[in-house]
Design a protein around this motif. Structure first.
Motif, PDB file in Angstrom:
ATOM      1  N   ALA A 227     -41.519   6.220 -10.959  1.00 53.15           N
ATOM      2  CA  ALA A 227     -41.962   7.184 -12.258  1.00 53.15           C
ATOM      3  C   ALA A 227     -42.724   6.530 -13.853  1.00 53.15           C
ATOM      4  O   ALA A 227     -43.093   6.986 -14.501  1.00 53.15           O
ATOM      5  N   GLN A 228     -43.619   6.355 -13.185  1.00 56.69           N
ATOM      6  CA  GLN A 228     -44.853   5.748 -13.738  1.00 56.69           C
ATOM      7  C   GLN A 228     -46.077   6.911 -13.791  1.00 56.69           C
ATOM      8  O   GLN A 228     -45.857   7.963 -13.233  1.00 56.69           O
ATOM      9  N   THR A 229     -45.487   7.420 -15.692  1.00 56.17           N
ATOM     10  CA  THR A 229     -45.883   8.205 -15.977  1.00 56.17           C
ATOM     11  C   THR A 229     -47.703   8.645 -16.897  1.00 56.17           C
ATOM     12  O   THR A 229     -47.692   7.696 -18.034  1.00 56.17           O
ATOM     13  N   VAL A 230     -48.044   9.252 -16.428  1.00 61.03           N
ATOM     14  CA  VAL A 230     -49.580   9.960 -17.380  1.00 61.03           C
ATOM     15  C   VAL A 230     -49.669  10.674 -17.853  1.00 61.03           C
ATOM     16  O   VAL A 230     -49.291  11.552 -18.112  1.00 61.03           O
ATOM     17  N   ILE A 231     -49.840  10.311 -19.521  1.00 67.64           N
ATOM     18  CA  ILE A 231     -49.908  11.253 -20.753  1.00 67.64           C
ATOM     19  C   ILE A 231     -52.042  11.133 -20.985  1.00 67.64           C
ATOM     20  O   ILE A 231     -52.807  10.525 -21.457  1.00 67.64           O
ATOM     21  N   LYS A 232     -52.432  12.804 -20.497  1.00 70.02           N
ATOM     22  CA  LYS A 232     -53.944  12.971 -20.761  1.00 70.02           C
ATOM     23  C   LYS A 232     -53.851  14.553 -21.662  1.00 70.02           C
ATOM     24  O   LYS A 232     -53.756  15.001 -22.179  1.00 70.02           O
ATOM     25  N   ALA A 233     -54.552  13.849 -22.965  1.00 69.13           N
ATOM     26  CA  ALA A 233     -55.394  15.104 -23.400  1.00 69.13           C
ATOM     27  C   ALA A 233     -55.929  15.825 -22.554  1.00 69.13           C
ATOM     28  O   ALA A 233     -57.202  15.541 -22.229  1.00 69.13           O
ATOM     29  N   VAL A 234     -55.648  17.196 -22.646  1.00 65.35           N
ATOM     30  CA  VAL A 234     -56.484  18.465 -22.110  1.00 65.35           C
ATOM     31  C   VAL A 234     -58.335  18.760 -22.284  1.00 65.35           C
ATOM     32  O   VAL A 234     -58.311  18.849 -23.692  1.00 65.35           O
ATOM     33  N   GLY A 235     -58.934  18.005 -21.772  1.00 66.09           N
ATOM     34  CA  GLY A 235     -60.387  18.603 -22.086  1.00 66.09           C
ATOM     35  C   GLY A 235     -60.816  17.099 -22.701  1.00 66.09           C
ATOM     36  O   GLY A 235     -62.152  17.562 -23.533  1.00 66.09           O
ATOM     37  N   SER A 236     -60.159  16.203 -23.135  1.00 61.06           N
ATOM     38  CA  SER A 236     -60.452  14.905 -23.119  1.00 61.06           C
ATOM     39  C   SER A 236     -60.618  13.895 -22.094  1.00 61.06           C
ATOM     40  O   SER A 236     -59.815  13.857 -21.415  1.00 61.06           O
ATOM     41  N   PRO A 237     -61.142  12.908 -21.804  1.00 51.27           N
ATOM     42  CA  PRO A 237     -60.888  11.742 -21.396  1.00 51.27           C
ATOM     43  C   PRO A 237     -60.306  10.969 -21.789  1.00 51.27           C
ATOM     44  O   PRO A 237     -59.673   9.996 -20.895  1.00 51.27           O
ATOM     45  N   ARG A 238     -59.412  10.747 -23.077  1.00 54.71           N
ATOM     46  CA  ARG A 238     -58.390   9.865 -23.551  1.00 54.71           C
ATOM     47  C   ARG A 238     -57.348  10.379 -22.442  1.00 54.71           C
ATOM     48  O   ARG A 238     -56.407  11.101 -22.393  1.00 54.71           O
ATOM     49  N   ARG A 239     -56.369   8.436 -21.912  1.00 55.46           N
ATOM     50  CA  ARG A 239     -55.034   9.544 -21.599  1.00 55.46           C
ATOM     51  C   ARG A 239     -54.294   8.037 -21.204  1.00 55.46           C
ATOM     52  O   ARG A 239     -54.637   7.031 -21.951  1.00 55.46           O
ATOM     53  N   TYR A 240     -53.326   7.943 -21.049  1.00 54.61           N
ATOM     54  CA  TYR A 240     -52.155   6.260 -21.765  1.00 54.61           C
ATOM     55  C   TYR A 240     -51.417   6.345 -19.542  1.00 54.61           C
ATOM     56  O   TYR A 240     -51.087   8.379 -19.399  1.00 54.61           O
ATOM     57  N   THR A 241     -51.371   5.557 -19.458  1.00 55.51           N
ATOM     58  CA  THR A 241     -50.169   5.405 -18.438  1.00 55.51           C
ATOM     59  C   THR A 241     -48.572   4.719 -18.400  1.00 55.51           C
ATOM     60  O   THR A 241     -48.918   3.577 -19.620  1.00 55.51           O
ATOM     61  N   LEU A 242     -47.585   5.113 -18.099  1.00 58.63           N
ATOM     62  CA  LEU A 242     -46.533   4.668 -19.078  1.00 58.63           C
ATOM     63  C   LEU A 242     -45.371   4.238 -18.110  1.00 58.63           C
ATOM     64  O   LEU A 242     -45.100   5.194 -16.934  1.00 58.63           O
ATOM     65  N   HIS A 243     -44.663   2.582 -17.959  1.00 61.37           N
ATOM     66  CA  HIS A 243     -43.926   2.755 -16.502  1.00 61.37           C
ATOM     67  C   HIS A 243     -42.622   3.421 -17.424  1.00 61.37           C
ATOM     68  O   HIS A 243     -41.779   2.360 -18.289  1.00 61.37           O
ATOM     69  N   GLY A 244     -42.435   3.959 -16.664  1.00 54.74           N
ATOM     70  CA  GLY A 244     -40.753   4.458 -17.082  1.00 54.74           C
ATOM     71  C   GLY A 244     -40.192   4.122 -16.130  1.00 54.74           C
ATOM     72  O   GLY A 244     -39.808   3.328 -15.398  1.00 54.74           O
ATOM     73  N   MET A 245     -38.862   5.443 -16.394  1.00 53.14           N
ATOM     74  CA  MET A 245     -37.509   4.781 -15.484  1.00 53.14           C
ATOM     75  C   MET A 245     -37.509   6.609 -14.567  1.00 53.14           C
ATOM     76  O   MET A 245     -37.766   7.698 -15.524  1.00 53.14           O
ATOM     77  N   PRO A 246     -36.475   6.226 -13.291  1.00 54.15           N
ATOM     78  CA  PRO A 246     -36.548   7.165 -12.999  1.00 54.15           C
ATOM     79  C   PRO A 246     -35.277   8.538 -14.190  1.00 54.15           C
ATOM     80  O   PRO A 246     -34.361   7.796 -14.091  1.00 54.15           O
ATOM     81  N   GLY A 247     -35.492   9.483 -13.570  1.00 50.95           N
ATOM     82  CA  GLY A 247     -34.375  10.921 -14.900  1.00 50.95           C
ATOM     83  C   GLY A 247     -33.417  10.417 -14.557  1.00 50.95           C
ATOM     84  O   GLY A 247     -32.099  10.970 -15.355  1.00 50.95           O
ATOM     85  N   GLY A 248     -32.853  10.194 -13.217  1.00 56.68           N
ATOM     86  CA  GLY A 248     -31.682  10.378 -12.854  1.00 56.68           C
ATOM     87  C   GLY A 248     -30.324   8.777 -13.147  1.00 56.68           C
ATOM     88  O   GLY A 248     -29.212   8.859 -13.233  1.00 56.68           O
ATOM     89  N   GLU A 249     -31.185   8.227 -13.613  1.00 51.86           N
ATOM     90  CA  GLU A 249     -30.775   6.529 -13.913  1.00 51.86           C
ATOM     91  C   GLU A 249     -30.161   6.766 -15.515  1.00 51.86           C
ATOM     92  O   GLU A 249     -30.166   5.992 -16.714  1.00 51.86           O
ATOM     93  N   PHE A 250     -31.214   8.212 -16.313  1.00 50.86           N
ATOM     94  CA  PHE A 250     -30.391   8.441 -17.715  1.00 50.86           C
ATOM     95  C   PHE A 250     -29.034   8.728 -18.049  1.00 50.86           C
ATOM     96  O   PHE A 250     -28.436   9.856 -16.931  1.00 50.86           O
ATOM     97  N   PRO A 251     -28.711   8.534 -19.142  1.00 51.11           N
ATOM     98  CA  PRO A 251     -27.081   8.494 -18.584  1.00 51.11           C
ATOM     99  C   PRO A 251     -26.163  10.281 -19.051  1.00 51.11           C
ATOM    100  O   PRO A 251     -27.640  11.023 -20.370  1.00 51.11           O
ATOM    101  N   GLN A 252     -26.110  10.499 -18.652  1.00 50.25           N
ATOM    102  CA  GLN A 252     -25.551  12.255 -18.726  1.00 50.25           C
ATOM    103  C   GLN A 252     -24.826  12.491 -20.498  1.00 50.25           C
ATOM    104  O   GLN A 252     -23.982  11.201 -21.258  1.00 50.25           O
TER     105      GLN A 252
ATOM    106  N   ALA B 149     -41.439  20.917 -11.149  1.00 48.74           N
ATOM    107  CA  ALA B 149     -40.136  20.015 -11.985  1.00 48.74           C
ATOM    108  C   ALA B 149     -39.662  18.754 -12.060  1.00 48.74           C
ATOM    109  O   ALA B 149     -40.326  18.388 -10.618  1.00 48.74           O
ATOM    110  N   GLY B 150     -39.142  17.918 -12.495  1.00 52.35           N
ATOM    111  CA  GLY B 150     -39.003  16.950 -12.874  1.00 52.35           C
ATOM    112  C   GLY B 150     -38.240  16.410 -13.937  1.00 52.35           C
ATOM    113  O   GLY B 150     -38.261  16.961 -15.283  1.00 52.35           O
ATOM    114  N   SER B 151     -37.905  14.641 -13.577  1.00 53.38           N
ATOM    115  CA  SER B 151     -38.176  14.264 -14.894  1.00 53.38           C
ATOM    116  C   SER B 151     -37.670  12.843 -15.180  1.00 53.38           C
ATOM    117  O   SER B 151     -37.538  12.411 -14.150  1.00 53.38           O
TER     118      SER B 151
END
Length: 377
Positions: free
Chosen positions: A94-119, A64-66
């Motif tokens: 908060a570096q986030t990796v999005i990868k297709a399962v069973g495929s080499p395609r992937r992206y890395t996104l520079h995110g922010m900690p979920g705790g900084e997102f407004p309620q 779990a996480g955000s």
């Protein structure tokens, strides 16, 4: 955070949320969507501090996480993934990796900690709520949204009035030059509510209602008013909006109680003639003259730059001729919002507003009226 989710489910949620993310805000976190994984579900949320939208879907959550990631970038990358499951992983920083399962395609996104997102705002547990079909909400908005003022400095008309009194629900909008009012009766439903919903929220609500309406089921919109906010739940999404704190104009006084002259005209033919004649209207005013005669509704335009235009539509009318000037676009917006074959046009004099109603609108559970103020040409 580590999870696996179907591409179609993630794409649906991100697409519905990214329209609310505020890319121009001075707060960088508002350009992001919040991904929050817990249990066996992923929740995606976005807000601009006035509007907020969130929805969740089933996911295989390993940990779990955000994390908050740029909304537009995430949407583009999820779209580019092959169909099938996608693994989303977020580590410290908060570096986030999005990868297709069973495929080499992937992206890395520079995110922010979920705790900084407004309620996001939440409705009080005992807040009053009501329900109406998503198709009806879509119709209420479609018939009225175009006459909302786009002037953000005039909050009381840069919004739509939503009222519910007993079994009758209505939406009213005006920009000072025109007014639209749509009403419907919901048998067996009793409720009371008054909300002033800002224009941006109306656009998002229409999108959510139209998407829900397109699904095979007949979805219901759950509406809750709590404090300064209204909450709309439809098709698994929760949309909240900070309501406008202002006084809507007394619209009942704008709608004429009666008129001296009333004609029925073929809607599609009238729209085509107006569109054609308006090509020769002044670019500054868009004005055309409507002349009601015993044989036809004549439409004319004059412009020092582009010359003149003329057309006429056959009508059944007995009475004195009358000529009134109007903005052609205002008429075309109304005619495009209804789907009946005929419309009723009522006028009194050269300085009086025109009232447009669908030709078959008088006896059904729904009613619609549009008022257009005249202009000097």
């Amino acid at each position: 955070m580590d999870l696996v989710i179907a591409k179609k489910d993630l794409l649906r949620l991100v697409a519905r949320c990214q329209g609310v993310a505020d890319k121009k805000s001075a707060m960088p976190v508002l350009a992001n969507v919040l991904l929050a994984a817990d249990g066996n579900a992923l929740r995606v949320s976005a807000t601009d501090l006035y509007l907020a939208v969130s929805g969740q879907t089933a996911a295989e959550v390993v940990s779990a996480g955000s994390v908050a990631v740029p909304a537009k970038d995430l949407l583009e990358r999820v779209k580019a993934m092959p169909d099938g499951p996608i693994q989303v992983t977020s580590r410290e920083g908060a570096q986030t990796v999005i990868k297709a399962v069973g495929s080499p395609r992937r992206y890395t996104l520079h995110g922010m900690p979920g705790g900084e997102f407004p309620q996001l705002p939440k409705a009080a547990p005992d807040a009053p709520s009501l329900e109406l079909p998503a198709e009806l909400l879509s119709t209420l908005i479609a018939r009225t949204h175009f006459s909302i003022s786009t002037d953000e400095t005039r909050a009381h008309v840069n919004s739509a009035l939503f009222e519910w009194a007993g079994q009758r629900v209505r939406m009213v909008t005006t920009d000072g030059h025109r007014l639209s009012k749509m009403e419907a009766t919901l048998d067996g439903t009793q409720a009371t509510a008054t909300m002033l919903i800002p224009l941006k929220a109306i656009h998002e609500l229409r999108r959510l209602a139209d998407e829900a309406k397109a699904e095979k089921e007949t979805p219901t919109v759950h509406i809750t008013q709590s404090g300064p906010n209204a909450f709309f739940g439809v098709a698994g999404m929760t949309f909240s909006v900070k309501l406008v704190d202002a006084q809507f104009p007394p619209y009942q006084q704008v709608i004429p109680a009666g008129s001296d002259k009333s004609i029925r005209a073929p809607r599609a033919q009238l729209a085509e003639a107006l569109r054609a004649v308006s090509l020769a209207a002044s670019d500054r005013t868009g004005g055309v003259k409507l002349t009601i005669t015993s044989r036809a509704l004549r439409i004319t335009s004059e412009s020092p730059e582009s010359g003149n235009g003329f057309d006429e539509v056959p009508i059944d009318y007995e009475g004195n001729d009358v000529t009134i000037g109007f903005n052609a676009k205002y008429f075309l917006d109304v005619l495009a919002s209804v789907d009946e074959d005929e419309v009723t046009l009522s006028v009194s004099g050269e300085l009086d507003p025109a009232v447009i109603r669908p030709g078959s609108d008088e006896s059904g559970p729904q009613s619609y009226v549009a008022v257009i103020m005249p202009m000097r040409i």
